[in-house]
Design a protein around this motif. Sequence first.
Motif, PDB file in Angstrom:
ATOM      1  N   SER A  97      -7.823   8.811  -4.482  1.00 22.56           N
ATOM      2  CA  SER A  97      -7.891   8.184  -5.794  1.00 22.56           C
ATOM      3  C   SER A  97      -6.604   7.417  -6.075  1.00 22.56           C
ATOM      4  N   GLY A  98      -6.690   6.474  -6.978  1.00 23.46           N
ATOM      5  CA  GLY A  98      -5.531   5.673  -7.333  1.00 23.46           C
ATOM      6  C   GLY A  98      -5.941   4.376  -7.994  1.00 23.46           C
ATOM      7  N   PHE A  99      -5.051   3.402  -7.933  1.00 18.48           N
ATOM      8  CA  PHE A  99      -5.278   2.133  -8.612  1.00 18.48           C
ATOM      9  C   PHE A  99      -5.069   0.957  -7.670  1.00 18.48           C
ATOM     10  N   PHE A 100      -5.702  -0.148  -8.031  1.00 15.60           N
ATOM     11  CA  PHE A 100      -5.663  -1.387  -7.264  1.00 15.60           C
ATOM     12  C   PHE A 100      -5.391  -2.488  -8.272  1.00 15.60           C
ATOM     13  N   SER A 101      -4.326  -3.260  -8.077  1.00 16.12           N
ATOM     14  CA  SER A 101      -4.057  -4.343  -9.020  1.00 16.12           C
ATOM     15  C   SER A 101      -3.726  -5.634  -8.295  1.00 16.12           C
ATOM     16  N   VAL A 102      -4.084  -6.738  -8.937  1.00 13.55           N
ATOM     17  CA  VAL A 102      -3.834  -8.069  -8.403  1.00 13.55           C
ATOM     18  C   VAL A 102      -3.257  -8.922  -9.527  1.00 13.55           C
ATOM     19  N   LEU A 146      -7.469  -5.237 -12.396  1.00 11.63           N
ATOM     20  CA  LEU A 146      -7.008  -3.862 -12.255  1.00 11.63           C
ATOM     21  C   LEU A 146      -8.242  -3.014 -12.028  1.00 11.63           C
ATOM     22  N   GLY A 147      -8.209  -2.179 -10.986  1.00 11.78           N
ATOM     23  CA  GLY A 147      -9.352  -1.331 -10.687  1.00 11.78           C
ATOM     24  C   GLY A 147      -8.918   0.060 -10.312  1.00 11.78           C
ATOM     25  N   LEU A 189       0.877  -1.170   0.000  1.00 11.73           N
ATOM     26  CA  LEU A 189       0.000   0.000   0.000  1.00 11.73           C
ATOM     27  C   LEU A 189       0.909   1.213   0.000  1.00 11.73           C
ATOM     28  N   VAL A 190       0.911   1.966  -1.101  1.00  9.75           N
ATOM     29  CA  VAL A 190       1.840   3.083  -1.237  1.00  9.75           C
ATOM     30  C   VAL A 190       1.126   4.355  -1.688  1.00  9.75           C
ATOM     31  N   SER A 191       1.719   5.485  -1.296  1.00 11.90           N
ATOM     32  CA  SER A 191       1.298   6.796  -1.770  1.00 11.90           C
ATOM     33  C   SER A 191       2.546   7.462  -2.331  1.00 11.90           C
ATOM     34  N   SER A 202      -1.259  -4.646  -5.259  1.00 10.49           N
ATOM     35  CA  SER A 202      -0.681  -3.303  -5.178  1.00 10.49           C
ATOM     36  C   SER A 202      -1.808  -2.299  -5.054  1.00 10.49           C
ATOM     37  N   VAL A 203      -1.715  -1.487  -4.019  1.00 12.99           N
ATOM     38  CA  VAL A 203      -2.668  -0.391  -3.821  1.00 12.99           C
ATOM     39  C   VAL A 203      -1.847   0.890  -3.963  1.00 12.99           C
ATOM     40  N   LEU A 204      -2.074   1.594  -5.068  1.00 12.85           N
ATOM     41  CA  LEU A 204      -1.312   2.795  -5.389  1.00 12.85           C
ATOM     42  C   LEU A 204      -2.259   3.975  -5.254  1.00 12.85           C
TER      43      LEU A 204
END
Length: 128
Positions: A68-73, A42-43, A8-10, A79-81
């Motif tokens: 806001s950002g992106f979520f991928s598996v 990807l979301g 989980l990153v910013s 990854s939570v960006l």
Amino acid sequence: MANLRVGLVSPEREVWSGEAKTVVAQTTEGALGILPGHAPVLGVLLDGSVVKIEPADGGEPIVAMVGSGFFSVADNEVSVLAEQAELGEEVDVQAAKRALEEALEAESTDATPERRARARLRAAGVEA
């Protein structure tokens, strides 16, 4: 059973990383619950929502507010960006309550500040 590798990153920092049993995030398409072996996805994160992570070591769940950002598996890696991310334990509850009051008093059509303030309070375990 395998675990998930989660990051989980910013833009400012890595907020949390480690092994997890599950991850739940709210995307613009709805809530996603991720378990090991999940198909690639990807979301787009819902701005002003909460991500919940259940650590593999059985520790306390990780709860964070995200902008806001992106979520991928892919391949048991999540990854939570996020543009903004704040762990619930780091939230200044009084400041979040003030931000919510200000957002509610503002005469704006942009609901983002209200959603973010409410998400910060939910992450901290305070219902708003």
